[in-house]
Scaffold this motif. Structure first.
Motif: not given
Length: 453
Positions: A308-322
């Motif tokens: 769950l933590r890994e997925n949350l961090h993916r969402q944050v990282t992807q949003t910053v990249e966007e």
């Protein structure tokens, strides 16, 4: 064997022996058989049992709270109050079920015609890990007070919490088999749903899992109630009490380390106060302490599981990249456990990941709206529809939003929460049916029409 992991350490917490297919069948057979007797008890008799359960939960508050902290990382200062809330639910229905279930007289061509709310039989309740006591009690209690029996399939990541709940009912003197724990792996859930004695299913969890449960129940022509995910909008208009709104937005977002379906997830702010309000949010989030959930001064414990933590961090990282701005947090901490920092993402737009996906963790998302109508449009621009909040000093505007927000419940100048007195549930991919209040207890009844000449 069901084994739980302490998310603060990454080490094993508890283990509970699981049922095999035969054990599952025998347990469900027992719950089904008990339904014939329990349905004939008076509401007063059922209420006596539930009052005893409430007292037992309060007596064991620290013990059960500790299990929650160990199995899913809930801070101790939140764990005890959750057990208290579960006890309140039991007391509320013990005191009000008779009124909620009274015959409803409807005039017709009969001498007398009315609706009688009668129990269905055995109800299968499937619960998530994020609120092991409260979510369970809000499903179990109305079903029992309506005269049904309950088979509880709790999340396999909190097996000791589930066992403790069943034990509390037993020690409170509940009749044998009116509630039984099903310590089974998730792959046996379908078998439980299809058991011929199970008459209905209550499910709380993700939209993806809910769709599977609903389709399985439907294939057996069984009623289901689903409380699923959310991406709740928290709308702040320019005339709002910004201090109060910032306090509640922060509280709503970080309760249970942000792992709540009805948490404020998309903070939609009218342009004239956007920069000021984002600054207020950042100031509040920066003061929060992330750490050991067994400490009284900890505000946020760990995320419940590593995946769950890994997925949350993916969402944050992807949003910053966007293109979003990360004003706080956003980095995976080193060390043991599955901790994640308070994170504030600003400048989020509808094409970004965290706007469209549910975020289950302490991630605040700030979205700018040019005006009130744009804010309403942004709020409804989601596949979810669980809860929503509107903050404004304009009563007419508040009622407009309350009527137009696409959600199962709307809070005006306050926090979105679940309350045993009021119905709770969602629309769209956030679920169907209602829990709690008079509507929740009637979900698992036969609304039988009786016509007398």
């Amino acid at each position: 064997m069901l084994v739980s992991v302490n998310p603060a350490t990454g080490k094993q917490a508890h283990e509970v022996e699981s049922l095999d297919e035969q054990g599952l069948k025998e347990t469900l057979d027992a719950v089904t058989a008990a339904a014939d007797t329990w349905r004939k008890t008076s509401i007063a008799e059922r209420a006596k049992v539930l009052h005893s359960v409430a007292a037992k939960l309060r007596e064991q508050k620290e013990t059960i709270g500790t299990l929650m902290t160990e199995e899913m990382g809930k801070p101790v200062k939140e764990a005890g109050p959750e057990v208290e809330k579960g006890a309140w639910c039991a007391e509320h229905y013990a005191e009000h079920a008779a009124d909620y279930l009274k015959d409803e007289v409807i005039a017709s061509d009969a001498s007398k015609s009315y609706v009688s709310y009668q129990p269905l039989g055995a109800v299968l309740c499937i619960f998530p890990w994020n609120a092991p006591v409260w979510v369970a009690m809000r499903g179990i209690v109305p079903a029992l007070m309506a005269g049904n029996t309950v088979a509880m399939k709790h999340d396999p990541h909190v097996p000791a919490c589930a066992a403790a709940l069943e034990k509390a009912f037993i020690e409170a003197g509940a009749p044998a088999n009116i509630i039984r724990n099903l310590p089974i792996p998730t792959e046996l859930a379908e078998q439980a749903i299809r058991h011929p004695g199970v008459q209905a299913v209550s499910f709380t969890g993700s939209s993806k899992a809910g769709a599977i449960v609903a389709s399985t129940a439907a294939s057996e022509v069984k009623h289901s109630v689903l409380e699923l995910g959310g991406s709740d909008p928290f709308v702040v208009l320019a005339d709002a009490d910004l201090e109060a709104a910032a306090d509640i937005a922060t509280l709503s977002r970080i309760i249970n380390a942000g792992q709540s379906c009805i948490a404020a997830k998309r903070i939609i702010i009218e342009a004239p106060v956007y920069d000021k309000f984002v600054g207020m949010l950042k100031e509040r989030l920066a003061k929060l302490k992330v750490g050991d959930p067994t400490k009284e001064d900890t505000d946020l414990g760990p995320i419940a599981r590593e995946d769950l933590r890994e997925n949350l961090h993916r969402q944050v990282t992807q949003t910053v990249e966007e293109g979003a701005d990360c004003l706080l947090g956003g980095e995976l901490p080193e060390g043991p456990g599955y901790f994640y920092p308070c994170t504030l993402l600003a400048g989020v737009t509808p094409n970004m990941c965290v706007f469209n996906e549910e975020t289950f963790g302490p991630v605040m998302v700030a979205v700018k709206a040019e005006n009130a109508e744009a804010a309403l449009e942004l709020a409804n621009q989601t596949e979810y529809g669980l809860g929503a909040a509107i903050w404004t000093a304009d009563e007419k505007q508040a009622l407009h939003f309350a009527n137009e927000l696409q959600a199962g419940q709307v809070s005006v100048n306050g926090i979105v929460k679940t309350d045993p007195r009021l119905p709770s549930g969602g629309i769209k991919r956030s679920g169907m049916g209602r829990e709690l209040g008079p509507h929740g207890i009637r979900e698992f009844t036969n609304a039988k029409q009786i016509w007398i000449k």
